[in-house]
Design a protein around this motif. Sequence first.
Motif, PDB file in Angstrom:
ATOM      1  N   GLU A 126       0.833  -1.209   0.000  1.00  0.00           N
ATOM      2  CA  GLU A 126       0.000   0.000   0.000  1.00  0.00           C
ATOM      3  C   GLU A 126       0.866   1.256   0.000  1.00  0.00           C
ATOM      4  O   GLU A 126       0.557   2.248  -0.674  1.00  0.00           O
ATOM      5  CB  GLU A 126      -0.920  -0.015   1.215  1.00  0.00           C
ATOM      6  CG  GLU A 126      -2.014  -1.063   1.104  1.00  0.00           C
ATOM      7  CD  GLU A 126      -2.872  -1.102   2.358  1.00  0.00           C
ATOM      8  OE1 GLU A 126      -3.838  -1.873   2.414  1.00  0.00           O
ATOM      9  OE2 GLU A 126      -2.558  -0.327   3.293  1.00  0.00           O
ATOM     10  N   ILE A 127       1.966   1.227   0.768  1.00  0.00           N
ATOM     11  CA  ILE A 127       2.865   2.397   0.820  1.00  0.00           C
ATOM     12  C   ILE A 127       3.478   2.650  -0.564  1.00  0.00           C
ATOM     13  O   ILE A 127       3.595   3.803  -1.031  1.00  0.00           O
ATOM     14  CB  ILE A 127       3.941   2.179   1.885  1.00  0.00           C
ATOM     15  CG1 ILE A 127       3.311   2.253   3.283  1.00  0.00           C
ATOM     16  CG2 ILE A 127       5.047   3.225   1.779  1.00  0.00           C
ATOM     17  CD1 ILE A 127       4.226   1.830   4.397  1.00  0.00           C
ATOM     18  N   SER A 128       3.913   1.552  -1.221  1.00  0.00           N
ATOM     19  CA  SER A 128       4.481   1.697  -2.569  1.00  0.00           C
ATOM     20  C   SER A 128       3.462   2.306  -3.543  1.00  0.00           C
ATOM     21  O   SER A 128       3.776   3.174  -4.360  1.00  0.00           O
ATOM     22  CB  SER A 128       4.953   0.337  -3.079  1.00  0.00           C
ATOM     23  OG  SER A 128       5.965  -0.170  -2.259  1.00  0.00           O
ATOM     24  N   SER A 129       2.227   1.820  -3.423  1.00  0.00           N
ATOM     25  CA  SER A 129       1.166   2.348  -4.294  1.00  0.00           C
ATOM     26  C   SER A 129       0.939   3.829  -4.042  1.00  0.00           C
ATOM     27  O   SER A 129       0.804   4.636  -4.981  1.00  0.00           O
ATOM     28  CB  SER A 129      -0.109   1.549  -4.065  1.00  0.00           C
ATOM     29  OG  SER A 129      -1.175   2.084  -4.822  1.00  0.00           O
ATOM     30  N   GLN A 130       0.948   4.208  -2.743  1.00  0.00           N
ATOM     31  CA  GLN A 130       0.729   5.608  -2.398  1.00  0.00           C
ATOM     32  C   GLN A 130       1.894   6.475  -2.887  1.00  0.00           C
ATOM     33  O   GLN A 130       1.711   7.626  -3.331  1.00  0.00           O
ATOM     34  CB  GLN A 130       0.563   5.745  -0.875  1.00  0.00           C
ATOM     35  CG  GLN A 130      -0.680   5.064  -0.321  1.00  0.00           C
ATOM     36  CD  GLN A 130      -1.968   5.677  -0.859  1.00  0.00           C
ATOM     37  OE1 GLN A 130      -2.026   6.892  -1.166  1.00  0.00           O
ATOM     38  NE2 GLN A 130      -3.015   4.846  -1.026  1.00  0.00           N
ATOM     39  N   GLN A 131       3.119   5.946  -2.775  1.00  0.00           N
ATOM     40  CA  GLN A 131       4.273   6.708  -3.248  1.00  0.00           C
ATOM     41  C   GLN A 131       4.206   6.943  -4.774  1.00  0.00           C
ATOM     42  O   GLN A 131       4.585   8.008  -5.278  1.00  0.00           O
ATOM     43  CB  GLN A 131       5.561   5.972  -2.876  1.00  0.00           C
ATOM     44  CG  GLN A 131       5.889   6.051  -1.392  1.00  0.00           C
ATOM     45  CD  GLN A 131       7.132   5.251  -1.016  1.00  0.00           C
ATOM     46  OE1 GLN A 131       7.582   4.441  -1.831  1.00  0.00           O
ATOM     47  NE2 GLN A 131       7.645   5.499   0.179  1.00  0.00           N
TER      48      GLN A 131
END
Length: 462
Positions: A126-131
């Motif tokens: 999820e963090i990668s997607s948000q970044q």
Amino acid sequence: MGRIKFNGVLLLMVLQIFLVTTTTGNETCESDQIMKEQCHIHTYKTVKPLLDYIRQVRNELKQGETKENQISKLNSDLMEKYHEIVRIHETFMKEAALLNEYKNKVIKGNNDLQLCQNKVDKSESEISSQQNIILKLGKQLSINYKSTNLENCQFQLKSLNSRLIKKDENIKGFSEIIKNNTEHQKTLELELEKSKSILIKHEQDIQLCRSEMNKLNSTSENIREEQKKIQLQLNESETKLIDKVKENQLCQSKLDKLTPTTCISFRENTGVHQLNVSGIGLFNVLCDSQLAGPGWIVIQQRVGGNENFNRDWATYRKGFGSFESDFFLGLEKIHRITSLQRFELYIHLVAENGSTYNVRYDDFKISDEDNGYALSLSKFNKTIIGDGMIYSGNMKFSTFDHDNDKNDYVNCADIHKNGWWYAYGFDCPLNAPYTYLRWCDDRYTSLKEVKMLIRPKEAMTK
């Protein structure tokens, strides 16, 4: 991002360590063998006092008739050891159940770790997607300068930052859970190893105890055989002892027949001789054949005033003084002698002026101690003096520590300082202090010598 990767690597290392630990269980056999030998030595030290105690019991069983009781006690001790083994086995079962519980907890911890790892992976995704979204928004901001889009991007950026902060907090929480689970897993593994060592030690103790029980059972059989042999020896010794006692009794019977009970057997031989009277045995007496013929036993003598006649009950019972001077033969000896047959009493008196008087009583004896050594006199043979013992007949003997007189106010023996067959105190005690020695008839003759002699009445007809 680096923190997330580090936590993931740490989780993978923990899982690998757990798998290595579970797959290398066979490699601890060598250390378990060393521990087994140490436990064997410790168990031997624990059991050694029991072995020493059994050896001591075996030695004591050879010494007397208490061997059977000691064997019973040994069997009781064996039963106690058996019950102790049963309790140890129950403890083993409890430890095994506890081990299973620890294993279940470890499996559950592994499952929790896997769930945490899955959550971490999901959070990283999820963090990668948000970044990626942030990068896209940044590009749009560089191309598009419209204020409305910029505000929207700023709002989205703030929203993403807050979500990132929340994700970091969740990751921290998951890291703490992983750390706690790891520590708990290590604790469980230590307890598991400890329980395994205890279980091995208990199994060794059971084997040693079983071995000792087998040895003790065989030892008990040997002890019973030895006891039977000892019992046979005791029976033989008892038979020999009984035969010996019978021989001694026969010899004693022959000796009694050879040893006289009165002075009649010594005839004219005046002096100290030995009599054998039932209930007392052998003892010395002074025989007199000069004053009134043969066969007289002197039971009391006052010829010098060298002896104190103010004695207690025990002394009068036993007798005191010297045959060469003043003495009293003893109430128990006089009772035993006069209980054999009928005796007469002869009293020889020497006054201070040298005059000599003789007094006779046809029947004389005294009772046993339970009846106070009561005096029995009958038929006074009259002489030139009166009956000085008229008040003493049927009276119990009195001393300063045994008041048996009829006087309710004083102890006559204590007042007159001697032991005698007192009635009311007007008696004629021939045991009185030497300076007050008198024959209490109508003249109250003062005396310097007194002798009381007894002889079987049948001697008068011989």
